[in-house]
Design a protein around this motif. Sequence first.
Motif, short mmCIF file in Angstrom:
data_model
loop_
_atom_site.label_atom_id
_atom_site.label_comp_id
_atom_site.label_asym_id
_atom_site.label_seq_id
_atom_site.Cartn_x
_atom_site.Cartn_y
_atom_site.Cartn_z
N ILE A 1 15.43 -7.96 -8.47
CA ILE A 1 14.54 -6.89 -8.91
C ILE A 1 15.17 -5.56 -8.52
O ILE A 1 15.56 -5.36 -7.37
CB ILE A 1 13.14 -7.03 -8.28
CG1 ILE A 1 12.57 -8.43 -8.52
CG2 ILE A 1 12.20 -5.98 -8.84
CD1 ILE A 1 12.68 -9.37 -7.35
N THR A 2 15.25 -4.66 -9.49
CA THR A 2 15.88 -3.36 -9.28
C THR A 2 14.92 -2.25 -9.67
O THR A 2 14.30 -2.30 -10.74
CB THR A 2 17.16 -3.24 -10.14
OG1 THR A 2 18.02 -4.35 -9.86
CG2 THR A 2 17.89 -1.94 -9.85
N ALA A 3 14.79 -1.26 -8.80
CA ALA A 3 13.99 -0.08 -9.13
C ALA A 3 14.80 0.80 -10.09
O ALA A 3 15.95 1.12 -9.83
CB ALA A 3 13.66 0.71 -7.87
N VAL A 4 14.19 1.16 -11.21
CA VAL A 4 14.84 2.01 -12.21
C VAL A 4 14.06 3.32 -12.31
O VAL A 4 12.96 3.35 -12.86
CB VAL A 4 14.92 1.32 -13.58
CG1 VAL A 4 15.66 2.22 -14.58
CG2 VAL A 4 15.63 -0.03 -13.46
N PRO A 5 14.60 4.40 -11.75
CA PRO A 5 13.86 5.67 -11.76
C PRO A 5 13.61 6.18 -13.18
O PRO A 5 14.45 6.04 -14.06
CB PRO A 5 14.79 6.62 -10.99
CG PRO A 5 15.65 5.72 -10.15
CD PRO A 5 15.84 4.48 -10.98
N PRO B 1 0.79 -1.24 0.00
CA PRO B 1 0.00 0.00 0.00
C PRO B 1 0.82 1.28 0.00
O PRO B 1 0.32 2.33 -0.44
CB PRO B 1 -0.84 -0.11 1.28
CG PRO B 1 -0.10 -1.07 2.15
CD PRO B 1 0.54 -2.05 1.21
N ALA B 2 2.05 1.24 0.47
CA ALA B 2 2.87 2.46 0.51
C ALA B 2 3.76 2.63 -0.71
O ALA B 2 4.51 3.61 -0.80
CB ALA B 2 3.72 2.47 1.78
N ALA B 3 3.69 1.71 -1.66
CA ALA B 3 4.58 1.78 -2.83
C ALA B 3 4.28 3.02 -3.66
O ALA B 3 3.13 3.36 -3.91
CB ALA B 3 4.44 0.53 -3.69
N GLY C 1 11.88 5.88 -6.63
CA GLY C 1 13.13 5.17 -6.89
C GLY C 1 13.35 3.97 -6.01
O GLY C 1 14.48 3.45 -5.95
N LEU C 2 12.31 3.48 -5.34
CA LEU C 2 12.43 2.37 -4.41
C LEU C 2 11.36 1.33 -4.66
O LEU C 2 10.31 1.62 -5.27
CB LEU C 2 12.31 2.86 -2.96
CG LEU C 2 13.39 3.83 -2.48
CD1 LEU C 2 12.99 4.40 -1.12
CD2 LEU C 2 14.75 3.15 -2.39
N TYR D 1 9.26 -3.83 3.97
CA TYR D 1 10.63 -3.35 3.77
C TYR D 1 10.63 -2.41 2.56
O TYR D 1 9.68 -2.37 1.77
CB TYR D 1 11.59 -4.50 3.48
CG TYR D 1 11.58 -5.63 4.49
CD1 TYR D 1 12.45 -5.64 5.56
CD2 TYR D 1 10.71 -6.71 4.34
CE1 TYR D 1 12.46 -6.69 6.48
CE2 TYR D 1 10.70 -7.76 5.25
CZ TYR D 1 11.58 -7.75 6.32
OH TYR D 1 11.58 -8.78 7.21
N ARG D 2 11.74 -1.70 2.40
CA ARG D 2 11.90 -0.83 1.23
C ARG D 2 13.37 -0.89 0.82
O ARG D 2 14.27 -0.84 1.65
CB ARG D 2 11.48 0.60 1.59
CG ARG D 2 11.42 1.55 0.42
CD ARG D 2 10.66 2.80 0.80
NE ARG D 2 9.22 2.54 0.83
CZ ARG D 2 8.35 3.32 1.46
NH1 ARG D 2 8.75 4.39 2.11
NH2 ARG D 2 7.06 3.03 1.41
N ALA D 3 13.59 -1.01 -0.51
CA ALA D 3 14.97 -1.14 -1.00
C ALA D 3 15.02 -0.76 -2.47
O ALA D 3 14.00 -0.77 -3.17
CB ALA D 3 15.47 -2.57 -0.82
N ARG D 4 16.23 -0.45 -2.94
CA ARG D 4 16.43 -0.21 -4.37
C ARG D 4 16.60 -1.51 -5.14
O ARG D 4 16.14 -1.65 -6.27
CB ARG D 4 17.65 0.69 -4.60
CG ARG D 4 17.48 2.09 -4.07
CD ARG D 4 18.66 2.98 -4.43
NE ARG D 4 18.50 4.29 -3.82
CZ ARG D 4 17.76 5.27 -4.31
NH1 ARG D 4 17.11 5.07 -5.44
NH2 ARG D 4 17.67 6.43 -3.69
N THR D 5 17.28 -2.47 -4.52
CA THR D 5 17.53 -3.77 -5.16
C THR D 5 17.10 -4.88 -4.22
O THR D 5 17.46 -4.89 -3.04
CB THR D 5 19.00 -3.93 -5.52
OG1 THR D 5 19.39 -2.89 -6.41
CG2 THR D 5 19.26 -5.28 -6.19
#
Length: 307
Positions: free
Chosen positions: A296-300, A225-227, A232-233, A268-272
């Motif tokens: 899985i990687t967040a790509v801004p 719900p907070a995504a 960038g995360l 949790y929250r992470a970039r990768t």
Amino acid sequence: MTAELAAGGESGPVAVLANPTAARGRHRALLPAVLDRLGAAGRPVRLLTAHTAAAALAACHQAVADGAGALLTVGGDGTVHLALQAVAGTPVGFGPVPAGTGNDFAERTGFPADPLAAVDVIAGALRAGRSTPVDLARITDAAGATRWYGAVLAAGFDAIVNERANRLRWPRGPRRYDLAILVELARLRPRHYTLTLDGIRHDLAAVLVAVGNCASYGGGMRICPAADPTDGLLDVVVGGPMTRRHLMRIKPRVYQGSHVTDPLVRSYRARTVELSADGIIGYADGERVGPLPLTITAVPAAVRLLR
């Protein structure tokens, strides 16, 4: 934040990928109106023809290679997922017209739920040469192959149910999914996962694991719900060991996102995110990705939305 479309984006044709079977064909009659409204934006419009997912994917890649200035989808999250593989990381503007059973990416990135209202937003962005960058998630499998998704990757009970439903030959329609839920509930057990978040390893047992770029999947289930697809995360939600009764008690709460307050659920929250478990097939945007392990990687700002 908005941006001007890159060079070529203002003059190239608008390619449209329509899925006539989305939402069981409920919105099929919309297509002529969609094309008319896009044509009124003053850009040439090209309808992509494809009868299989593989052909649709190839058509999207070919349209981008041929110089399309924008790519639109008329369908649900599965159709969006195919198009994202072609536009991710490019200056080509993207517009999802929500006309499927699940339209989570379109709705969570600011498009109206009404398909024709969404077309009007997209047409306005085309006329103005305007786009809004948002993040995508990039999956890398054990062989190094990559794939993009916009909403959520499921790698727990929901993914197991999807895999079971896809193997069933009877019954047809939504009852097949209902049967898969019953079968997998009877077999429910915690799985051992290794979850590495920005290099920090967590070994845990879980029945639910989701990695979200956006908040929801499955037609409005707010699993993460907070995504936020602009931060960038990635948001990671894990449901620990729980009984069948407990799982069924918290499942309805996913639509409001209140399940994350349950003491057996962690966020949790992470970039990768590196995710590993035996015997689990990941599903992203409702589409089969393949077996874990996956990274899985967040790509801004990986895609430029036409809004």
